[in-house]
Design a protein around this motif. Structure first.
Motif, PDB file in Angstrom:
ATOM      1  N   ARG A 167      11.726  19.637 -27.580  1.00  0.00           N
ATOM      2  CA  ARG A 167      12.967  20.080 -28.202  1.00  0.00           C
ATOM      3  C   ARG A 167      14.008  18.974 -28.084  1.00  0.00           C
ATOM      4  NH1 ARG A 167      14.737  25.340 -25.492  1.00  0.00           N
ATOM      5  NH2 ARG A 167      16.480  25.176 -26.951  1.00  0.00           N
ATOM      6  N   GLY A 168      14.999  19.027 -28.947  1.00  0.00           N
ATOM      7  CA  GLY A 168      16.047  18.014 -28.932  1.00  0.00           C
ATOM      8  C   GLY A 168      17.259  18.531 -29.680  1.00  0.00           C
ATOM      9  N   PHE A 169      18.281  17.675 -29.794  1.00  0.00           N
ATOM     10  CA  PHE A 169      19.532  18.076 -30.440  1.00  0.00           C
ATOM     11  C   PHE A 169      19.714  17.279 -31.721  1.00  0.00           C
ATOM     12  CE2 PHE A 169      24.149  17.856 -31.132  1.00  0.00           C
ATOM     13  CZ  PHE A 169      24.445  19.208 -31.167  1.00  0.00           C
ATOM     14  N   ASP A 170      19.829  17.991 -32.828  1.00  0.00           N
ATOM     15  CA  ASP A 170      20.100  17.385 -34.131  1.00  0.00           C
ATOM     16  C   ASP A 170      21.618  17.305 -34.289  1.00  0.00           C
ATOM     17  OD1 ASP A 170      20.466  16.681 -36.768  1.00  0.00           O
ATOM     18  OD2 ASP A 170      18.992  18.076 -37.566  1.00  0.00           O
ATOM     19  N   GLY A 171      22.151  16.100 -34.155  1.00  0.00           N
ATOM     20  CA  GLY A 171      23.594  15.942 -34.218  1.00  0.00           C
ATOM     21  C   GLY A 171      24.181  16.256 -35.578  1.00  0.00           C
ATOM     22  N   GLY A 172      23.440  15.979 -36.650  1.00  0.00           N
ATOM     23  CA  GLY A 172      23.952  16.257 -37.984  1.00  0.00           C
ATOM     24  C   GLY A 172      24.063  17.741 -38.274  1.00  0.00           C
ATOM     25  N   LYS A 173      23.049  18.510 -37.871  1.00  0.00           N
ATOM     26  CA  LYS A 173      23.049  19.959 -38.110  1.00  0.00           C
ATOM     27  C   LYS A 173      23.616  20.734 -36.914  1.00  0.00           C
ATOM     28  CE  LYS A 173      20.854  19.475 -42.045  1.00  0.00           C
ATOM     29  NZ  LYS A 173      19.444  19.840 -42.149  1.00  0.00           N
ATOM     30  N   ARG A 174      23.829  20.028 -35.797  1.00  0.00           N
ATOM     31  CA  ARG A 174      24.313  20.652 -34.562  1.00  0.00           C
ATOM     32  C   ARG A 174      23.385  21.789 -34.123  1.00  0.00           C
ATOM     33  NH1 ARG A 174      29.130  18.839 -32.984  1.00  0.00           N
ATOM     34  NH2 ARG A 174      30.433  17.707 -34.487  1.00  0.00           N
ATOM     35  N   VAL A 175      22.103  21.464 -34.070  1.00  0.00           N
ATOM     36  CA  VAL A 175      21.071  22.427 -33.703  1.00  0.00           C
ATOM     37  C   VAL A 175      20.300  21.895 -32.503  1.00  0.00           C
ATOM     38  CG1 VAL A 175      18.910  23.523 -34.431  1.00  0.00           C
ATOM     39  CG2 VAL A 175      20.836  23.375 -36.023  1.00  0.00           C
ATOM     40  N   ASN A 176      20.173  22.722 -31.491  1.00  0.00           N
ATOM     41  CA  ASN A 176      19.362  22.389 -30.319  1.00  0.00           C
ATOM     42  C   ASN A 176      18.022  23.103 -30.476  1.00  0.00           C
ATOM     43  OD1 ASN A 176      18.173  21.970 -27.853  1.00  0.00           O
ATOM     44  ND2 ASN A 176      19.956  22.554 -26.641  1.00  0.00           N
ATOM     45  N   GLY A 177      16.991  22.351 -30.806  1.00  0.00           N
ATOM     46  CA  GLY A 177      15.703  23.004 -31.012  1.00  0.00           C
ATOM     47  C   GLY A 177      14.669  22.061 -31.574  1.00  0.00           C
ATOM     48  N   ARG A 178      14.005  22.505 -32.630  1.00  0.00           N
ATOM     49  CA  ARG A 178      12.940  21.731 -33.251  1.00  0.00           C
ATOM     50  C   ARG A 178      13.223  21.512 -34.726  1.00  0.00           C
ATOM     51  NH1 ARG A 178       7.814  24.895 -30.582  1.00  0.00           N
ATOM     52  NH2 ARG A 178       7.592  23.647 -28.684  1.00  0.00           N
ATOM     53  N   LYS A 179      12.445  20.604 -35.297  1.00  0.00           N
ATOM     54  CA  LYS A 179      12.606  20.279 -36.720  1.00  0.00           C
ATOM     55  C   LYS A 179      11.255  20.416 -37.408  1.00  0.00           C
ATOM     56  CE  LYS A 179      15.405  16.947 -37.804  1.00  0.00           C
ATOM     57  NZ  LYS A 179      15.974  15.587 -38.012  1.00  0.00           N
ATOM     58  N   ARG A 180      11.253  21.097 -38.559  1.00  0.00           N
ATOM     59  CA  ARG A 180      10.055  21.248 -39.379  1.00  0.00           C
ATOM     60  C   ARG A 180      10.109  20.253 -40.528  1.00  0.00           C
ATOM     61  NH1 ARG A 180      11.485  27.510 -39.566  1.00  0.00           N
ATOM     62  NH2 ARG A 180      10.635  28.169 -37.535  1.00  0.00           N
ATOM     63  N   HIS A 181       9.185  19.317 -40.533  1.00  0.00           N
ATOM     64  CA  HIS A 181       9.068  18.351 -41.620  1.00  0.00           C
ATOM     65  C   HIS A 181       7.954  18.839 -42.542  1.00  0.00           C
ATOM     66  CE1 HIS A 181      11.392  15.490 -39.096  1.00  0.00           C
ATOM     67  NE2 HIS A 181      10.704  16.050 -38.109  1.00  0.00           N
ATOM     68  N   VAL A 182       8.253  19.030 -43.822  1.00  0.00           N
ATOM     69  CA  VAL A 182       7.274  19.614 -44.737  1.00  0.00           C
ATOM     70  C   VAL A 182       7.175  18.795 -46.008  1.00  0.00           C
ATOM     71  CG1 VAL A 182       7.744  21.945 -43.872  1.00  0.00           C
ATOM     72  CG2 VAL A 182       8.927  21.119 -45.913  1.00  0.00           C
ATOM     73  N   VAL A 183       5.998  18.870 -46.618  1.00  0.00           N
ATOM     74  CA  VAL A 183       5.762  18.341 -47.962  1.00  0.00           C
ATOM     75  C   VAL A 183       5.224  19.492 -48.791  1.00  0.00           C
ATOM     76  CG1 VAL A 183       4.487  16.687 -49.375  1.00  0.00           C
ATOM     77  CG2 VAL A 183       5.254  16.031 -47.083  1.00  0.00           C
ATOM     78  N   VAL A 184       5.851  19.754 -49.932  1.00  0.00           N
ATOM     79  CA  VAL A 184       5.430  20.846 -50.817  1.00  0.00           C
ATOM     80  C   VAL A 184       5.144  20.282 -52.195  1.00  0.00           C
ATOM     81  CG1 VAL A 184       6.812  22.522 -49.547  1.00  0.00           C
ATOM     82  CG2 VAL A 184       7.784  21.416 -51.551  1.00  0.00           C
TER      83      VAL A 184
END
Length: 263
Positions: free
Chosen positions: A116-133
């Protein structure tokens, strides 16, 4: 799962080893009951131990979930459904164009500090889902990382995975967060054209951007599953599996709606 949905799903399920003469003990519970339980858990966001008694025991269902996750069976099942949806829409089973993006979500307390980490741009402490659709909004690949992992770094690994699995893929649309060396790497190493769709500086308010709205609609579909509103999984592999399970449910419903009604 309705009888109509089961009729669509059953031919696409991976065949157990004992049915192919590879040994092993027959499973104690029907696959339909197992799928129903996992669908209930993903859709309602309940805990494994809180699965209603109408379903098989939670530990047996979790063992089923873990086996499918570790052996790539959930992705195999998902990909077969995606091929069927694309064929039903009059498309080639393998896509030639796609869209890439990421989504940061808050993580539950069970998520360890190592993933887990902190996304400074979204101000979210958690995880990130990277997707290709693909251009129909169907998932091609997902990679879950800590929220502080950059989009370009994760995209390099994800696009390498997607290019190896989908040989017809030639074009990928992305937002401004994927500029820089990733564009040259994609073309030189993967033979993928990474087209950046930027928002104009003179735009005001909400504007639908070409192609980027496809992946945003995909994220909106994920948020319909309560299990995915936050990240409750201890491992990133389980978090990725939950995304695949959510999409199998949506694609099954899509196939059923598109089936011609009987007179």
């Amino acid at each position: 799962m309705s009888d109509t949905e089961w009729a669509v799903v059953r031919p696409l399920l991976p065949v157990p080893g004992w049915l192919r003469g590879r040994g092993g003990q027959p499973e104690a519970y029907c696959h339909r009951a197992m799928l129903d339980t996992i669908r209930y858990l993903v859709d309602n966001g309940t805990k494994w131990r809180a699965v209603p008694a109408d379903f098989p025991p939670w530990d047996r269902v979790y063992a089923f979930f873990r086996r499918w996750r570790d052996h790539g069976l959930v992705r195999e099942f998902h990909d077969r459904l995606r091929h069927r949806v694309r064929e039903q829409a009059g498309r080639d089973p393998e896509p030639s164009a796609s869209v890439i993006d990421s989504q940061s979500v808050k993580a539950d307390a069970v998520v360890g500090a190592d993933s887990r980490g902190f996304d400074g741009g979204k101000r979210v402490n958690g995880r990130k889902r990277h997707v290709v659709v693909d251009t129909l909004g169907l998932l091609l690949a997902v990679r879950v990382t800590a929220a502080d992992v950059g989009d370009r770094a994760a995209a390099q690994v994800l696009l390498t995975q997607v290019a190896a699995a989908h040989h017809l893929l030639a074009l990928v649309w992305a937002d401004g967060g994927y500029t820089g060396s990733l564009v040259d790497y994609s073309l030189a190493a993967l033979a993928l054209v990474l087209a950046i769709v930027k928002r104009s500086d003179d735009m005001r308010g909400f504007v639908v951007l070409p192609k980027r709205w496809i992946v945003e609609r995909f994220f909106a579909d994920l948020m319909r599953s309560r299990r995915l509103v936050r990240d409750f999984e201890r491992s990133t592999s389980s978090a990725e599996a939950m995304v695949y399970w959510s999409m199998t449910q949506l694609m099954t419903r899509r196939l059923v709606r598109a089936r011609p009604s009987r007179a």
